[in-house]
Design a protein around this motif. Sequence first.
Motif, short mmCIF file in Angstrom:
data_model
loop_
_atom_site.label_atom_id
_atom_site.label_comp_id
_atom_site.label_asym_id
_atom_site.label_seq_id
_atom_site.Cartn_x
_atom_site.Cartn_y
_atom_site.Cartn_z
N GLU A 14 -39.98 20.50 112.50
CA GLU A 14 -39.32 21.10 111.35
C GLU A 14 -40.10 20.72 110.10
OE1 GLU A 14 -36.96 23.18 111.34
OE2 GLU A 14 -35.55 22.82 112.98
N ILE A 15 -40.06 21.60 109.08
CA ILE A 15 -40.66 21.30 107.79
C ILE A 15 -39.57 21.36 106.74
CG2 ILE A 15 -42.30 22.07 106.03
CD1 ILE A 15 -44.10 23.08 108.24
N LEU A 16 -39.46 20.30 105.96
CA LEU A 16 -38.44 20.22 104.92
C LEU A 16 -39.04 19.59 103.69
CD1 LEU A 16 -35.42 20.65 104.19
CD2 LEU A 16 -35.02 18.30 104.97
N ALA A 17 -38.92 20.28 102.54
CA ALA A 17 -39.44 19.78 101.26
C ALA A 17 -40.91 19.41 101.37
CB ALA A 17 -38.62 18.60 100.77
N GLY A 18 -41.67 20.20 102.12
CA GLY A 18 -43.10 19.99 102.22
C GLY A 18 -43.53 18.95 103.24
N ALA B 205 -28.62 16.66 105.60
CA ALA B 205 -27.42 16.50 104.76
C ALA B 205 -27.80 15.98 103.38
CB ALA B 205 -26.43 15.56 105.44
N ALA B 206 -28.75 15.04 103.32
CA ALA B 206 -29.19 14.50 102.04
C ALA B 206 -29.89 15.56 101.21
CB ALA B 206 -30.10 13.30 102.26
N TYR B 207 -30.70 16.38 101.87
CA TYR B 207 -31.40 17.45 101.16
C TYR B 207 -30.42 18.48 100.60
CZ TYR B 207 -34.19 21.61 100.36
OH TYR B 207 -34.74 22.72 99.79
N LEU B 208 -29.45 18.88 101.40
CA LEU B 208 -28.49 19.88 100.95
C LEU B 208 -27.60 19.34 99.83
CD1 LEU B 208 -27.43 21.43 104.38
CD2 LEU B 208 -28.96 22.41 102.67
N ALA B 209 -27.36 18.03 99.85
CA ALA B 209 -26.52 17.44 98.81
C ALA B 209 -27.20 17.50 97.44
CB ALA B 209 -26.19 15.98 99.16
N ASP B 210 -28.53 17.31 97.41
CA ASP B 210 -29.26 17.37 96.15
C ASP B 210 -30.75 17.56 96.44
OD1 ASP B 210 -30.45 17.02 93.67
OD2 ASP B 210 -28.93 15.60 93.00
N PRO B 211 -31.22 18.82 96.52
CA PRO B 211 -32.63 19.07 96.84
C PRO B 211 -33.61 18.42 95.87
CG PRO B 211 -31.34 21.08 97.04
CD PRO B 211 -30.45 20.06 96.41
N ILE B 212 -33.27 18.39 94.57
CA ILE B 212 -34.19 17.82 93.58
C ILE B 212 -34.34 16.33 93.79
CG2 ILE B 212 -34.49 17.32 91.12
CD1 ILE B 212 -33.42 20.03 90.51
N GLN B 213 -33.22 15.63 93.91
CA GLN B 213 -33.28 14.18 94.12
C GLN B 213 -34.01 13.87 95.43
OE1 GLN B 213 -32.53 11.72 92.15
NE2 GLN B 213 -33.05 10.14 93.66
N PHE B 214 -33.77 14.67 96.43
CA PHE B 214 -34.44 14.47 97.71
C PHE B 214 -35.96 14.58 97.54
CE2 PHE B 214 -36.29 15.80 101.69
CZ PHE B 214 -35.56 15.16 102.67
N SER B 215 -36.40 15.64 96.85
CA SER B 215 -37.83 15.86 96.67
C SER B 215 -38.46 14.78 95.80
CB SER B 215 -38.08 17.24 96.06
OG SER B 215 -37.60 18.26 96.92
N ASN B 216 -37.78 14.43 94.70
CA ASN B 216 -38.33 13.44 93.79
C ASN B 216 -38.37 12.04 94.39
OD1 ASN B 216 -38.65 15.42 91.88
ND2 ASN B 216 -36.75 14.95 90.80
N ASN C 129 -45.16 15.22 95.18
CA ASN C 129 -45.52 16.31 94.29
C ASN C 129 -44.72 17.57 94.51
OD1 ASN C 129 -47.61 14.78 93.05
ND2 ASN C 129 -48.95 15.19 94.81
N VAL C 130 -43.75 17.51 95.40
CA VAL C 130 -42.93 18.68 95.66
C VAL C 130 -42.08 19.00 94.44
CG1 VAL C 130 -41.02 19.61 97.02
CG2 VAL C 130 -42.83 18.35 98.14
N THR C 131 -42.07 20.25 94.01
CA THR C 131 -41.24 20.64 92.89
C THR C 131 -40.04 21.42 93.39
OG1 THR C 131 -42.54 22.65 92.59
CG2 THR C 131 -43.19 20.73 91.30
N SER C 132 -38.98 21.40 92.63
CA SER C 132 -37.77 22.12 93.00
C SER C 132 -37.42 23.12 91.91
CB SER C 132 -36.60 21.15 93.19
OG SER C 132 -36.89 20.24 94.22
N ILE C 133 -36.62 24.10 92.25
CA ILE C 133 -36.23 25.12 91.30
C ILE C 133 -35.02 24.64 90.51
CG2 ILE C 133 -35.39 27.50 91.08
CD1 ILE C 133 -36.84 28.10 93.70
N ILE C 134 -35.09 24.75 89.19
CA ILE C 134 -33.98 24.36 88.33
C ILE C 134 -33.30 25.63 87.81
CG2 ILE C 134 -33.28 23.07 86.28
CD1 ILE C 134 -34.48 21.34 88.43
N MET C 135 -32.01 25.69 87.99
CA MET C 135 -31.24 26.82 87.49
C MET C 135 -30.78 26.52 86.07
SD MET C 135 -31.34 28.98 89.91
CE MET C 135 -30.02 30.15 89.55
N PRO C 136 -30.41 27.54 85.30
CA PRO C 136 -29.90 27.31 83.95
C PRO C 136 -28.77 26.29 83.96
CG PRO C 136 -30.23 29.65 84.32
CD PRO C 136 -30.47 28.97 85.63
N GLY C 137 -28.83 25.35 83.00
CA GLY C 137 -27.83 24.30 82.93
C GLY C 137 -28.26 23.05 83.67
#
Length: 279
Positions: A119-123, A233-244, A251-259
């Motif tokens: 499987e590949i997750l967050a690069g 489960a950790a990735y789905l809870a917060d993809p940005i925190q997971f990647s960072n 170096n994985v970047t995540s998409i930020i939505m407005p707000g």
Amino acid sequence: MRTISTVFAVLLFLTKSAAQFKIDDNALYKVTYIAKHFYDTTDLTKVRIDSMSLYAGKKYSLYRNAGYEEYLIRQEKRKQEIINARIANDINGRQAMILPVSQTEMFKKSNAGEFLVKEILAGNTYIITDTIPFIKWDIYDEAKKIGGLNCQKAICRYKGRSYTAWFCPDLPLRTGPWALGGLPGTILEAIDSKNHVLFLFAGYEEAASPAVLITLPEKYTTTTKKDWDKIVAAYLADPIQFSNSNPHNPNVTSIIMPGGVSQRPKRPVINNPIILPEK
């Protein structure tokens, strides 16, 4: 946050201690399936349909999305286009968007219960270790042709479902779609008794030249099915925190939505998973 930290503590341990698996095989032939999964029993118009390929080798078989090779070719082509645009200083150059396909790959060892899932997750690439329990098949004399190949009927109970399969003794490798296998021939079709999970024959090809390699990627993190569920489960809870927080791919970047809210993948409601509890 505690969940994510715990997951990465496990990952760091696994990365340091993981035994690397050795898979080096060539495909002798390929079987293509149309895999259908009716995942919502309250609405049978909701169905996932995938074109899947099974590459059968002497020691291992590989099961993956049929569009995976084309996806990799398009991806490499796009990388080269980006490099060429930078060399030409073409800041306005546009490259076509590549729609991703599933990069999941399943490796089964012939005549054994070894089952590895890539499987590949967050690069990052993970190899999930699992085993396939012995599948008790009842084999019948009933026969039919599928794609011009002689097949024989067999029925089993596996992972909460009853499957009727048609296997081809002329293709002697004991494999099939997904985790199904163990018959004296390759499974060309398998359908559960409720018609909710179907692996339908779509084609057969002998080995191409050069043959498709059945092998693992050079770098990966080994984990168990139990720990993989925690990682997802950790990735789905917060993809940005997971990647960072990811020590393997910072170096994985995540998409930020407005707000400032991270974009979480939309997952369909599944009340009818492929694997059901045994009754």
